[in-house]
Design a protein around this motif. Structure first.
Motif, PDB file in Angstrom:
ATOM      1  N   GLY A 113       0.793  -1.223   0.000  1.00 57.47           N
ATOM      2  CA  GLY A 113       0.000   0.000   0.000  1.00 57.47           C
ATOM      3  C   GLY A 113       0.816   1.259   0.000  1.00 57.47           C
ATOM      4  N   GLY A 114       2.137   1.138   0.044  1.00 59.55           N
ATOM      5  CA  GLY A 114       3.007   2.311  -0.031  1.00 59.55           C
ATOM      6  C   GLY A 114       3.394   2.850   1.334  1.00 59.55           C
ATOM      7  N   SER A 115       4.592   3.378   1.412  1.00 61.71           N
ATOM      8  CA  SER A 115       5.061   4.014   2.641  1.00 61.71           C
ATOM      9  C   SER A 115       6.068   5.088   2.253  1.00 61.71           C
ATOM     10  N   GLY A 116       6.352   5.965   3.206  1.00 61.00           N
ATOM     11  CA  GLY A 116       7.278   7.035   2.893  1.00 61.00           C
ATOM     12  C   GLY A 116       7.560   7.900   4.094  1.00 61.00           C
ATOM     13  N   ALA A 117       7.942   9.143   3.820  1.00 58.79           N
ATOM     14  CA  ALA A 117       8.284  10.089   4.875  1.00 58.79           C
ATOM     15  C   ALA A 117       7.284  11.241   4.870  1.00 58.79           C
ATOM     16  N   VAL A 118       6.973  11.736   6.061  1.00 62.86           N
ATOM     17  CA  VAL A 118       6.101  12.901   6.223  1.00 62.86           C
ATOM     18  C   VAL A 118       6.879  13.937   7.021  1.00 62.86           C
ATOM     19  N   GLU A 119       6.884  15.172   6.519  1.00 63.60           N
ATOM     20  CA  GLU A 119       7.627  16.222   7.200  1.00 63.60           C
ATOM     21  C   GLU A 119       6.737  17.428   7.452  1.00 63.60           C
ATOM     22  N   VAL A 120       7.086  18.178   8.483  1.00 59.84           N
ATOM     23  CA  VAL A 120       6.428  19.443   8.768  1.00 59.84           C
ATOM     24  C   VAL A 120       7.513  20.509   8.836  1.00 59.84           C
ATOM     25  N   THR A 121       7.289  21.643   8.164  1.00 63.00           N
ATOM     26  CA  THR A 121       8.298  22.704   8.112  1.00 63.00           C
ATOM     27  C   THR A 121       7.842  23.973   8.823  1.00 63.00           C
ATOM     28  N   ASP A 122       6.724  23.909   9.533  1.00 66.60           N
ATOM     29  CA  ASP A 122       6.256  25.054  10.311  1.00 66.60           C
ATOM     30  C   ASP A 122       7.141  25.198  11.545  1.00 66.60           C
ATOM     31  N   PRO A 123       7.851  26.320  11.721  1.00 68.98           N
ATOM     32  CA  PRO A 123       8.763  26.454  12.865  1.00 68.98           C
ATOM     33  C   PRO A 123       8.046  26.488  14.210  1.00 68.98           C
ATOM     34  N   ASP A 124       6.738  26.721  14.202  1.00 70.63           N
ATOM     35  CA  ASP A 124       5.984  26.791  15.460  1.00 70.63           C
ATOM     36  C   ASP A 124       5.470  25.432  15.921  1.00 70.63           C
ATOM     37  N   VAL A 125       5.688  24.382  15.128  1.00 68.43           N
ATOM     38  CA  VAL A 125       5.226  23.038  15.486  1.00 68.43           C
ATOM     39  C   VAL A 125       6.349  22.280  16.167  1.00 68.43           C
ATOM     40  N   SER A 126       6.080  21.775  17.373  1.00 65.61           N
ATOM     41  CA  SER A 126       7.083  21.011  18.107  1.00 65.61           C
ATOM     42  C   SER A 126       7.033  19.547  17.683  1.00 65.61           C
ATOM     43  N   GLU A 127       8.037  18.805  18.101  1.00 62.20           N
ATOM     44  CA  GLU A 127       8.077  17.376  17.775  1.00 62.20           C
ATOM     45  C   GLU A 127       6.888  16.645  18.397  1.00 62.20           C
ATOM     46  N   GLU A 128       6.524  17.035  19.612  1.00 61.83           N
ATOM     47  CA  GLU A 128       5.386  16.389  20.280  1.00 61.83           C
ATOM     48  C   GLU A 128       4.076  16.683  19.544  1.00 61.83           C
ATOM     49  N   GLN A 129       3.883  17.919  19.097  1.00 64.55           N
ATOM     50  CA  GLN A 129       2.668  18.266  18.351  1.00 64.55           C
ATOM     51  C   GLN A 129       2.603  17.507  17.028  1.00 64.55           C
ATOM     52  N   PHE A 130       3.734  17.378  16.358  1.00 60.10           N
ATOM     53  CA  PHE A 130       3.775  16.644  15.096  1.00 60.10           C
ATOM     54  C   PHE A 130       3.437  15.174  15.319  1.00 60.10           C
ATOM     55  N   GLU A 131       3.993  14.601  16.364  1.00 58.34           N
ATOM     56  CA  GLU A 131       3.708  13.196  16.662  1.00 58.34           C
ATOM     57  C   GLU A 131       2.231  13.000  17.000  1.00 58.34           C
ATOM     58  N   SER A 132       1.652  13.937  17.740  1.00 58.88           N
ATOM     59  CA  SER A 132       0.227  13.845  18.083  1.00 58.88           C
ATOM     60  C   SER A 132      -0.639  13.971  16.831  1.00 58.88           C
ATOM     61  N   ALA A 133      -0.256  14.850  15.904  1.00 58.60           N
ATOM     62  CA  ALA A 133      -1.011  15.016  14.665  1.00 58.60           C
ATOM     63  C   ALA A 133      -0.966  13.754  13.814  1.00 58.60           C
ATOM     64  N   LEU A 134       0.187  13.104  13.757  1.00 58.67           N
ATOM     65  CA  LEU A 134       0.291  11.848  13.010  1.00 58.67           C
ATOM     66  C   LEU A 134      -0.621  10.793  13.622  1.00 58.67           C
ATOM     67  N   ALA A 135      -0.622  10.714  14.941  1.00 51.65           N
ATOM     68  CA  ALA A 135      -1.459   9.725  15.611  1.00 51.65           C
ATOM     69  C   ALA A 135      -2.938  10.033  15.400  1.00 51.65           C
ATOM     70  N   ALA A 136      -3.315  11.310  15.487  1.00 46.73           N
ATOM     71  CA  ALA A 136      -4.721  11.687  15.303  1.00 46.73           C
ATOM     72  C   ALA A 136      -5.183  11.416  13.879  1.00 46.73           C
ATOM     73  N   ALA A 137      -4.263  11.538  12.909  1.00 40.82           N
ATOM     74  CA  ALA A 137      -4.619  11.270  11.512  1.00 40.82           C
ATOM     75  C   ALA A 137      -4.585   9.779  11.189  1.00 40.82           C
ATOM     76  N   GLY A 138      -4.123   8.961  12.124  1.00 40.02           N
ATOM     77  CA  GLY A 138      -4.118   7.514  11.926  1.00 40.02           C
ATOM     78  C   GLY A 138      -2.893   6.968  11.221  1.00 40.02           C
ATOM     79  N   TYR A 139      -1.759   7.683  11.326  1.00 42.42           N
ATOM     80  CA  TYR A 139      -0.543   7.235  10.652  1.00 42.42           C
ATOM     81  C   TYR A 139       0.524   6.876  11.684  1.00 42.42           C
ATOM     82  N   GLU A 140       0.987   5.635  11.598  1.00 44.10           N
ATOM     83  CA  GLU A 140       2.095   5.205  12.437  1.00 44.10           C
ATOM     84  C   GLU A 140       3.410   5.645  11.793  1.00 44.10           C
ATOM     85  N   HIS A 141       4.504   5.499  12.534  1.00 40.68           N
ATOM     86  CA  HIS A 141       5.800   5.885  11.983  1.00 40.68           C
ATOM     87  C   HIS A 141       6.898   5.134  12.714  1.00 40.68           C
ATOM     88  N   ASP A 142       8.073   5.176  12.149  1.00 43.04           N
ATOM     89  CA  ASP A 142       9.222   4.462  12.709  1.00 43.04           C
ATOM     90  C   ASP A 142      10.194   5.447  13.359  1.00 43.04           C
TER      91      ASP A 142
END
Length: 537
Positions: A113-142
């Motif tokens: 089904g495909g896999s890849g990388a997801v990045e966020v370039t907003d300087p106001d987004v922290s690592e914790e917020q990005f991780e929470s957004a991935l989880a809320a959107a239903g995407y796991e990561h390594d």
């Protein structure tokens, strides 16, 4: 004559290389090219001096900025059949203060089904917020790492290069470097400019758009149609131009084609203008006041980095074709910046932003240094002094060692010819000379003289050379030692040359080139010279 040429072809090759280097160093045909935006070639030549050599910041002065790109990247994210645009929009939706342009997804594998990388370039987004957004959107990561993807780094470098070129900053360069820990940085070098000028050029994301203000409305305060045109909607962007009345403008044209069934940017602007004109009661032209909110006619708003920098109306020659629906056949107009002080500089910046585009990611905290042109001239002078002292030191030690001019003088001249050939190569490819490259030259002189001493000692160690056959036998033994030493030097320097380690790359490149020139050209030529001087048969 032909026999002599065949017999001494190695000396002839060295002479040919030195002649070619002379042509490249001094012929005007090999002078550095002119910069962008009409910078005259003769100005560049004057700045370079008598030769065609180019100098880096260490010797010419300028600004060097080294900074990482701000962002976080989630690795090995399963896309489960969704396309990257969908993944990016779903993650962005979980970051309320972040737009979809600040989230990017890259497909890396088609399996399962495909896999890849997801990045966020907003300087106001922290690592914790990005991780929470991935989880809320239903995407796991390594795992999430600091930094952006290689694609974003390349795109950012291209955009910054475009900004530098469009600004006419001749000799500027942008490249990626990696430190010992594996962290990537963007290295920006611009000769002759101070830190403030370079920073103001590149640090802003430089978004440009066209809004339309429509007066009236239910509350009487008017409304603004936002994003009628964005940066991606412009096709041809002219250079900033001054008018006879003291104003400034940038001529542009709008893209007039689109996929079947969709509205082109030119059609969208024309339709929005028609709707705004109808809502305002219609008219032959739009007259916009200095404060557009007090205008009784609609106004086109030029918005840079979310700030309205100018508002302007349209006369009948532009508004008429739009209202008649014929403007899309030739969709061009002018972005004006008024006649106030600094309007031309603002027009230049708008042209740069439109041509180069917005930075895919912002530069983070890094280091910035400025070398004044005066200090650069001092470095040039001191480098020349060090070079001259090195030459005299080498020549003096060689003469003390052998006490024979016919051995020592060719040795000194041959060693210096390697440096001259390297200077010709640097001028040919336009490689800027800096302190690291000069250190490479000094290393080449040192290794070159070492090899020539090995040749002389090996040839003369067993007494008088009484025949060319004896000379050739001894020379071959010496050349095997030189070849092994050269191979060792190349192997040791190769990692520094291929890795993005900044100034060390220039040192390694010219050291390796000097070794190759020595083994392939100058050492054999020196052997021919010694054979001619020391043997009679």
């Amino acid at each position: 004559m032909i026999d002599a040429v065949k017999k001494h072809w190695r000396i002839g090759l060295l002479v040919l290389v030195l002649l070619a280097s002379t042509v490249v160093l001094f012929a005007p045909q090999f002078a550095p090219d002119a910069g962008a935006e009409g910078i005259a070639a003769e100005n560049d030549a004057e700045a370079q001096g008598l030769t065609n050599l180019q100098f880096g910041l260490d010797l010419d002065g300028g600004t060097r900025i080294r900074a990482p790109l701000v962002g976080y990247t989630a690795m090995e994210v399963p896309f489960d059949g969704a396309d990257p645009a969908t993944v990016a929009s779903e993650v962005a939706a979980e970051l309320p203060e972040t737009t979809s342009s600040d989230v990017n997804a890259e497909l890396r594998s088609q399996e399962d089904g495909g896999s890849g990388a997801v990045e966020v370039t907003d300087p106001d987004v922290s690592e914790e917020q990005f991780e929470s957004a991935l989880a809320a959107a239903g995407y796991e990561h390594d795992g999430i790492r600091e930094g952006v993807t290689e694609e974003t780094r390349e795109a950012t470098i291209n955009v910054i290069e475009g900004k530098i070129n469009e600004a006419g900053l001749s000799g500027g360069s942008v490249r990626e470097i990696v430190d010992a820990s594996g962290r990537s940085f963007v290295l920006i070098e611009v000769p002759g400019e101070d830190i403030e000028s370079v920073t103001s050029l590149i640090e802003e994301r430089g978004t440009v758009r066209i809004d339309i203000y429509v007066p009236g409305g239910s509350d009487g305060n008017g409304t603004v149609e936002r994003g009628v045109l964005t940066q991606d909607d412009f096709e041809n962007i002219g250079t900033a131009t001054r008018t006879d009345q003291g104003g400034s403008y940038v001529p542009v044209s709008v893209i007039d084609d689109a996929p079947e069934g969709e509205e082109s940017p030119a059609e969208r602007l024309q339709r929005t203008v028609q709707e705004a004109d109808s809502a305002a009661g219609g008219g032959d032209d739009w007259t916009c006041t200095e404060d557009y909110t007090e205008s009784s006619d609609p106004c086109l708003l030029l918005v840079v980095d979310d700030e309205v920098v100018n508002s302007f109306g349209m006369d009948e020659t532009l508004l008429g074709p739009m209202l008649r629906g014929t403007w899309v056949n030739d969709p061009g107009f002018r972005l004006t910046t008024g006649a106030a002080e600094g309007s031309f500089e603002r027009a230049q910046q708008i042209s740069i932003n439109l041509r180069a585009g917005a930075l895919p990611a912002e530069l983070g905290d890094g280091s910035a240094s400025f070398i004044s042109p005066t200090q650069g001239e001092q470095f040039k002078f001191y480098s020349l002094i060090v070079g001259v002292l090195s030459v005299f030191a080498v020549a003096g030690m060689v003469f003390l060692r052998y006490r024979e001019p016919k051995v020592a003088l060719p040795m000194t001249v041959t060693a210096l010819s390697e440096v001259y050939a390297l200077l010709g190569f640097a001028a040919l490819v336009g490689y800027p000379l800096d302190l690291a490259v000069i250190a490479g030259f000094i290393a080449v002189v040192g290794t070159g003289v070492d090899d020539l001493v090995i040749i002389a000692d090996e040839v003369m160690s067993e007494g008088e050379v009484n025949s060319r056959k004896v000379f050739d036998s001894r020379f071959r033994r010496a050349f095997w030692v030189i070849g092994a030493a050269a191979a060792t030097t190349i192997i040791a320097m190769a990692p520094l040359m291929v890795l993005s380690l900044g100034d060390l790359s220039g040192f390694a490149i010219f050291t390796i080139l000097g070794v190759l020139i020595g083994v392939l050209i100058t050492r054999p030529a020196y052997g021919d010279i010694l054979r001619t001087l020391l043997t009679e048969r």
